[in-house]
Design an enzyme around this catalytic site. Structure first.
Site, mmCIF file in Angstrom:
data_model
loop_
_atom_site.group_PDB
_atom_site.id
_atom_site.type_symbol
_atom_site.label_atom_id
_atom_site.label_comp_id
_atom_site.label_asym_id
_atom_site.label_seq_id
_atom_site.Cartn_x
_atom_site.Cartn_y
_atom_site.Cartn_z
ATOM 1 N N ASP A 73 0.817 -1.211 0.000
ATOM 2 C CA ASP A 73 0.000 0.000 0.000
ATOM 3 C C ASP A 73 0.854 1.264 0.000
ATOM 4 O OD1 ASP A 73 -2.411 -1.374 -0.049
ATOM 5 O OD2 ASP A 73 -2.488 -1.576 2.125
ATOM 6 N N GLY A 74 2.013 1.230 0.643
ATOM 7 C CA GLY A 74 2.889 2.395 0.645
ATOM 8 C C GLY A 74 3.356 2.756 -0.752
ATOM 9 N N HIS A 158 2.945 16.083 22.249
ATOM 10 C CA HIS A 158 2.345 17.006 23.218
ATOM 11 C C HIS A 158 0.947 17.370 22.736
ATOM 12 C CE1 HIS A 158 2.845 20.507 20.548
ATOM 13 N NE2 HIS A 158 4.069 20.055 20.302
ATOM 14 N N ARG A 175 -8.567 20.197 22.292
ATOM 15 C CA ARG A 175 -7.240 19.907 22.833
ATOM 16 C C ARG A 175 -7.006 18.412 22.645
ATOM 17 N NH1 ARG A 175 -9.386 23.285 26.982
ATOM 18 N NH2 ARG A 175 -8.280 25.288 27.137
ATOM 19 N N TYR A 190 -5.190 4.689 9.006
ATOM 20 C CA TYR A 190 -4.886 5.346 10.285
ATOM 21 C C TYR A 190 -6.165 5.760 11.003
ATOM 22 C CZ TYR A 190 -1.765 8.197 13.272
ATOM 23 O OH TYR A 190 -1.051 8.724 14.305
ATOM 24 N N SER A 191 -7.123 6.273 10.250
ATOM 25 C CA SER A 191 -8.393 6.723 10.823
ATOM 26 C C SER A 191 -9.107 5.599 11.563
ATOM 27 C CB SER A 191 -9.287 7.274 9.705
ATOM 28 O OG SER A 191 -10.583 7.557 10.175
ATOM 29 N N LEU A 192 -9.106 4.408 10.981
ATOM 30 C CA LEU A 192 -9.767 3.261 11.607
ATOM 31 C C LEU A 192 -9.107 2.910 12.934
ATOM 32 C CD1 LEU A 192 -11.922 1.003 11.248
ATOM 33 C CD2 LEU A 192 -10.130 -0.361 10.174
ATOM 34 N N SER A 193 -7.783 2.957 12.978
ATOM 35 C CA SER A 193 -7.056 2.654 14.208
ATOM 36 C C SER A 193 -7.363 3.650 15.316
ATOM 37 C CB SER A 193 -5.548 2.648 13.936
ATOM 38 O OG SER A 193 -5.207 1.656 12.995
#
Length: 292
Positions: A73-74, A158, A175, A190-193
């Site tokens: 995928d990358g 942070h 925040r 990433y969103s699913l994780s």
């Protein structure tokens, strides 16, 4: 040879010998079939191919009818951010780990690709995101993403304080450690994780998923893909970034905002005729097996 595709590009950055073997097999097989073949320059160099037509991703996008991306995928994400700018179809042979976007099995790639080249395939358009870092609406830096744009700290983790405006109307302040802005294509990444929803690829929608928010009330938000998202920052720091598909990073300096919108162009992704998005969810992500 048929008239569906005349010129085919071979793309990918091989990370191990088996991927190079697939590149070489694909090149020689397509040549014997009578296709005009353009090989990405790095691949031709590593395979030590002689008297072969080579090109950059942009040149392949301009000249070829189909690009075959060999890798994971990358590789697919890196190649298609460029190829999407051109009128070219793209398909992938999986030589990575998950291979959510690369449909073809390397052990059966010849037969699967032969069917595709005969015109037996499913075609779909996937939209991209465009991310701009701006100062007083003057563009400073820009990139695109197939999967997602992520706001995050630079070197040290942070909390970030920021405001989100949708179509220049205040939506929420937050925040958190960052924010994931995802396409339907990226909704299984990433969103699913981070707890975001799965969006089917044809949806004209964008998800905004908080990363480790400070309050329990911060939840993912789904908006229309025609919307423009603006990120503003309350405490000016010089160590914030946005990253596109975890491959390109754009720094955010003091006094700068981030604008994210849908790109004007699409990725023309094609799949074998037997492709099923929900079967891919099940086999690749272990999602919801049949009970009866």
């Amino acid at each position: 040879m048929n008239n569906h595709f005349k010129c085919i590009g071979i793309v990918g950055h091989p990370r191990h010998p088996t991927a190079l073997t697939t590149h070489e097999m694909l090149y020689r097989w397509l040549c014997t079939k009578g296709y005009e073949v353009i090989v990405e320059q790095q691949i031709a160099h590593e395979l030590q191919l002689k008297n072969v037509k080579t090109g950059t991703l942009a040149e392949i996008g301009q000249l070829a009818d189909l690009a075959v991306v060999v890798g994971g995928d990358g590789n697919m994400l890196g190649a298609t951010r460029t190829l999407a700018r051109y009128d070219i179809k793209v398909i992938g042979i999986n030589r990575g780990n998950l291979g959510f976007l690369t449909d073809l099995d390397p052990d059966n790639a010849q037969q699967q690709l032969a069917d595709v080249l005969e015109g037996h395939y499913i075609s779909e358009k996937r939209f991209l995101l465009e991310a701009q870092v701006c100062q007083q609406d003057c563009q400073k830096r820009i990139s695109t993403a197939i999967n997602e744009v992520v706001l995050h700290p630079g070197k040290v983790a942070h909390m970030i304080e920021f405001e989100v405006y949708i179509d220049e109307i205040f939506a929420f302040s937050q925040r958190s450690d960052g924010l994931i802005i995802s396409t339907p294509t990226g909704s299984t990444a990433y969103s699913l994780s981070a707890g975001g929803p799965i969006l089917t690829p044809s949806l004209d929608a964008i998800t905004l998923v908080p990363m480790f928010p400070h309050t329990l009330s911060a939840r993912p938000l789904v908006i229309n893909s025609s919307s423009t998202i603006r990120l503003r920052f309350s405490h000016r720091r010089n160590d914030l970034e946005i990253s596109c598909d975890s491959q390109i990073a754009l720094p955010i300096q003091e006094g700068e905002d981030v604008l994210i919108r849908r790109c004007d162009y699409h990725l023309n992704l094609i799949h074998p005729k037997d492709y099923s998005y929900f079967n891919t969810l099940s086999t690749k992500l272990g999602w919801s097996k049949k009970l009866f």
